[in-house]
Design a protein around this motif. Structure first.
Motif, PDB file in Angstrom:
ATOM      1  N   LEU A  50       0.820  -1.204   0.000  1.00 19.58           N
ATOM      2  CA  LEU A  50       0.000   0.000   0.000  1.00 19.58           C
ATOM      3  C   LEU A  50       0.858   1.258   0.000  1.00 19.58           C
ATOM      4  N   THR A  51       1.959   1.229   0.745  1.00 18.73           N
ATOM      5  CA  THR A  51       2.843   2.401   0.801  1.00 18.73           C
ATOM      6  C   THR A  51       3.452   2.702  -0.557  1.00 18.73           C
ATOM      7  N   ILE A  52       3.891   1.644  -1.259  1.00 17.13           N
ATOM      8  CA  ILE A  52       4.427   1.839  -2.609  1.00 17.13           C
ATOM      9  C   ILE A  52       3.371   2.468  -3.498  1.00 17.13           C
ATOM     10  N   GLY A  53       2.153   1.918  -3.443  1.00 10.09           N
ATOM     11  CA  GLY A  53       1.071   2.420  -4.278  1.00 10.09           C
ATOM     12  C   GLY A  53       0.709   3.858  -3.955  1.00 10.09           C
ATOM     13  N   ILE A  54       0.587   4.183  -2.665  1.00  7.76           N
ATOM     14  CA  ILE A  54       0.224   5.545  -2.253  1.00  7.76           C
ATOM     15  C   ILE A  54       1.281   6.540  -2.725  1.00  7.76           C
ATOM     16  N   LYS A  55       2.534   6.186  -2.531  1.00  4.88           N
ATOM     17  CA  LYS A  55       3.617   7.073  -2.972  1.00  4.88           C
ATOM     18  C   LYS A  55       3.554   7.275  -4.489  1.00  4.88           C
ATOM     19  N   GLY A  56       3.336   6.187  -5.221  1.00  6.67           N
ATOM     20  CA  GLY A  56       3.230   6.300  -6.671  1.00  6.67           C
ATOM     21  C   GLY A  56       2.040   7.128  -7.091  1.00  6.67           C
ATOM     22  N   GLY A  57       0.899   6.957  -6.391  1.00  7.06           N
ATOM     23  CA  GLY A  57      -0.296   7.725  -6.712  1.00  7.06           C
ATOM     24  C   GLY A  57      -0.102   9.219  -6.508  1.00  7.06           C
ATOM     25  N   VAL A  58       0.578   9.576  -5.414  1.00  8.06           N
ATOM     26  CA  VAL A  58       0.868  10.992  -5.148  1.00  8.06           C
ATOM     27  C   VAL A  58       1.743  11.569  -6.259  1.00  8.06           C
ATOM     28  N   GLU A  59       2.730  10.788  -6.675  1.00  8.43           N
ATOM     29  CA  GLU A  59       3.649  11.263  -7.710  1.00  8.43           C
ATOM     30  C   GLU A  59       2.971  11.347  -9.079  1.00  8.43           C
ATOM     31  N   LEU A  60       1.954  10.506  -9.294  1.00 13.74           N
ATOM     32  CA  LEU A  60       1.241  10.527 -10.574  1.00 13.74           C
ATOM     33  C   LEU A  60       0.450  11.815 -10.784  1.00 13.74           C
ATOM     34  N   ARG A  61       0.173  12.555  -9.709  1.00 16.00           N
ATOM     35  CA  ARG A  61      -0.577  13.806  -9.831  1.00 16.00           C
ATOM     36  C   ARG A  61       0.140  14.811 -10.731  1.00 16.00           C
ATOM     37  N   SER A  62       1.465  14.694 -10.783  1.00 15.43           N
ATOM     38  CA  SER A  62       2.247  15.666 -11.559  1.00 15.43           C
ATOM     39  C   SER A  62       2.617  15.144 -12.946  1.00 15.43           C
ATOM     40  N   VAL A  63       2.030  13.988 -13.334  1.00 14.58           N
ATOM     41  CA  VAL A  63       2.382  13.362 -14.616  1.00 14.58           C
ATOM     42  C   VAL A  63       1.126  13.183 -15.459  1.00 14.58           C
ATOM     43  N   LEU A  80      14.674   1.207  -5.203  1.00 10.24           N
ATOM     44  CA  LEU A  80      14.297   2.602  -5.003  1.00 10.24           C
ATOM     45  C   LEU A  80      14.976   3.178  -3.767  1.00 10.24           C
ATOM     46  N   ALA A  81      15.053   2.375  -2.717  1.00  8.05           N
ATOM     47  CA  ALA A  81      15.727   2.827  -1.495  1.00  8.05           C
ATOM     48  C   ALA A  81      17.197   3.121  -1.779  1.00  8.05           C
ATOM     49  N   PHE A  82      17.811   2.293  -2.605  1.00  2.00           N
ATOM     50  CA  PHE A  82      19.213   2.510  -2.975  1.00  2.00           C
ATOM     51  C   PHE A  82      19.366   3.814  -3.758  1.00  2.00           C
ATOM     52  N   SER A  90       6.139   3.312 -10.105  1.00  2.00           N
ATOM     53  CA  SER A  90       5.324   2.375  -9.312  1.00  2.00           C
ATOM     54  C   SER A  90       4.191   1.804 -10.159  1.00  2.00           C
ATOM     55  N   ALA A  91       3.641   2.630 -11.047  1.00  2.00           N
ATOM     56  CA  ALA A  91       2.591   2.156 -11.942  1.00  2.00           C
ATOM     57  C   ALA A  91       3.153   1.157 -12.950  1.00  2.00           C
ATOM     58  N   ILE A  92       4.396   1.354 -13.369  1.00  2.00           N
ATOM     59  CA  ILE A  92       5.037   0.427 -14.303  1.00  2.00           C
ATOM     60  C   ILE A  92       5.246  -0.934 -13.642  1.00  2.00           C
ATOM     61  N   LEU A  93       5.543  -0.921 -12.346  1.00  7.55           N
ATOM     62  CA  LEU A  93       5.648  -2.178 -11.586  1.00  7.55           C
ATOM     63  C   LEU A  93       4.357  -2.975 -11.704  1.00  7.55           C
ATOM     64  N   VAL A  94       3.232  -2.313 -11.521  1.00  2.13           N
ATOM     65  CA  VAL A  94       1.933  -2.987 -11.599  1.00  2.13           C
ATOM     66  C   VAL A  94       1.696  -3.541 -13.002  1.00  2.13           C
ATOM     67  N   ILE A  95       2.022  -2.736 -14.002  1.00  4.11           N
ATOM     68  CA  ILE A  95       1.781  -3.132 -15.394  1.00  4.11           C
ATOM     69  C   ILE A  95       2.598  -4.362 -15.780  1.00  4.11           C
ATOM     70  N   MET A  96       3.815  -4.472 -15.266  1.00  3.20           N
ATOM     71  CA  MET A  96       4.715  -5.552 -15.680  1.00  3.20           C
ATOM     72  C   MET A  96       4.475  -6.871 -14.953  1.00  3.20           C
ATOM     73  N   LEU A 131      -2.630  -1.282  -6.755  1.00  4.86           N
ATOM     74  CA  LEU A 131      -3.599  -0.443  -7.462  1.00  4.86           C
ATOM     75  C   LEU A 131      -4.429   0.382  -6.481  1.00  4.86           C
ATOM     76  N   GLY A 132      -4.829  -0.246  -5.374  1.00  3.21           N
ATOM     77  CA  GLY A 132      -5.591   0.470  -4.349  1.00  3.21           C
ATOM     78  C   GLY A 132      -4.792   1.618  -3.763  1.00  3.21           C
ATOM     79  N   GLY A 133      -3.509   1.359  -3.501  1.00  5.16           N
ATOM     80  CA  GLY A 133      -2.648   2.414  -2.970  1.00  5.16           C
ATOM     81  C   GLY A 133      -2.467   3.551  -3.956  1.00  5.16           C
ATOM     82  N   ILE A 134      -2.273   3.218  -5.236  1.00  2.00           N
ATOM     83  CA  ILE A 134      -2.133   4.253  -6.269  1.00  2.00           C
ATOM     84  C   ILE A 134      -3.397   5.108  -6.336  1.00  2.00           C
ATOM     85  N   PHE A 135      -4.564   4.463  -6.276  1.00  2.00           N
ATOM     86  CA  PHE A 135      -5.840   5.196  -6.313  1.00  2.00           C
ATOM     87  C   PHE A 135      -5.951   6.150  -5.125  1.00  2.00           C
TER      88      PHE A 135
END
Length: 329
Positions: free
Chosen positions: A49-62, A119-121, A134-140, A187-191
């Motif tokens: 969920l944390t990965i998804g939420i972070k990705g969702g926040v970042e998607l706002r600017s894309v 990502l941490a690295f 993060s969205a690409i992770l889901v797609i792949m 997906l839930g986290g991204i949403f």
């Protein structure tokens, strides 16, 4: 050469890798250390969920237009890695068709843990990467799994396998590949990250943010234990037969870096793409394959993906991908 040593040194001394190594050692010395199942389920949900939420926040600017080239590339890379894995495992290592398809499904799919550790690295070394990865992770995660099951179904029919549950298996696999627990939580986290109010996100940050890396370290401790146990369970197969578990990540990661540069990703974005193409699924793929290809040897595909490729990527793959990207760019 000095750069790759520095990168490897930095990676090896990160808390996440050290926790993973402690998990390996715990099994080797037969420690009675155990992680409760309920706790494991809970922190897995928090991590995804944390990965998804972070990705969702970042998607706002894309915009979607910005993502399209990478989305198409990601799907093609997933299919390509399935094909390469099939050819390598069947042609060089002479596994059966059934086991080959199962293995290819895992190596065409992706590992969320490798992605997170990568990502941490990158954040530790201060390297920018595209915010929509993060969205690409889901797609792949899904295409190679579905492709594997379709191929297996075709081959089974040609061989006269009259299994009456093939149709049901395919439906289950499609569901597992695209709506299984890991995908659904991502997906839930991204949403949530995309549509929630910023003030509301700030309120959940202590759990889905501040504690993330601490929880991830405990998760990797557990993964170190599970990976070591999975290797122990492999039987009747020569160790040399598992060299593909180290060869495929190098091939996939190298292709990821080069492809990322070709489509115009940043250096960090290409490295993230390498994390994905060089990884192997051990969550979504095993669940789907166990249901749809029960004849495949689970010890082989889980043992290779989780017991060999995951440790290899965490310790050697991540620094190699970053070093290669610096060389290419």
């Amino acid at each position: 050469m000095e750069l790759i040593y520095e990168i490897a040194y930095t990676n090896l001394l990160s808390p996440m890798i050290l926790f993973f190594l402690i998990g390996i050692i715990a099994v080797i010395v037969n420690s009675d250390l155990k992680v409760p199942t309920a706790f494991y389920t809970g922190y897995t949900m928090i991590i995804l969920l944390t990965i998804g939420i972070k990705g969702g926040v970042e998607l706002r600017s894309v915009t979607l237009v910005d993502m399209v080239p990478t989305i198409i590339t990601a799907i093609l890379l997933s299919v390509t890695m399935f094909g390469i894995s099939y050819l390598v495992v069947k042609g060089l290592f002479k596994f059966s068709i059934t086991d080959t398809i199962a293995i290819a499904a895992h190596y065409g799919s992706v590992s969320a843990v490798t992605f997170i550790a990568g990502l941490a690295f990158l954040e530790k070394v201060g390297v920018y990467y595209e915010p929509y990865m993060s969205a690409i992770l889901v797609i792949m995660e899904g295409p190679a799994i579905v492709l594997a099951i379709i191929l297996y179904k075709i081959i089974s029919q040609k061989q006269g396998d009259g299994s009456s549950n093939q149709e049901a298996s395919l439906k289950h696999v499609v569901k597992e590949a695209f709506f299984g627990k890991s995908i659904f939580l991502l997906l839930g986290g991204i949403f949530i990250g995309y549509v929630a109010h910023i003030d509301g996100l700030a309120q959940i940050r202590p759990l889905f943010g501040d504690l993330f890396y601490g929880i991830l370290c405990i998760f990797l401790l557990h993964m170190g234990m599970v990976a070591t146990l999975s290797i122990r369970q492999i039987s009747n197969v020569k160790l040399v037969s598992f060299l593909f578990a180290f060869l495929l990540p190098v091939i996939g990661g190298t292709i990821g870096v080069i492809t990322g540069q070709f489509i115009g990703l940043s250096l960090g974005g290409s490295v993230v793409l390498a994390f994905l193409t060089g990884s192997a699924s051990y969550i979504a793929a095993p669940a789907a394959v166990a249901q749809a290809i029960p004849q495949a040897n689970s010890g082989i595909y889980i043992g290779s993906a989780l017991g060999l490729t995951l440790p290899f990527n965490l310790i050697f793959g991540i620094p190699y991908f970053y070093w290669l990207a610096n060389l290419v760019y």
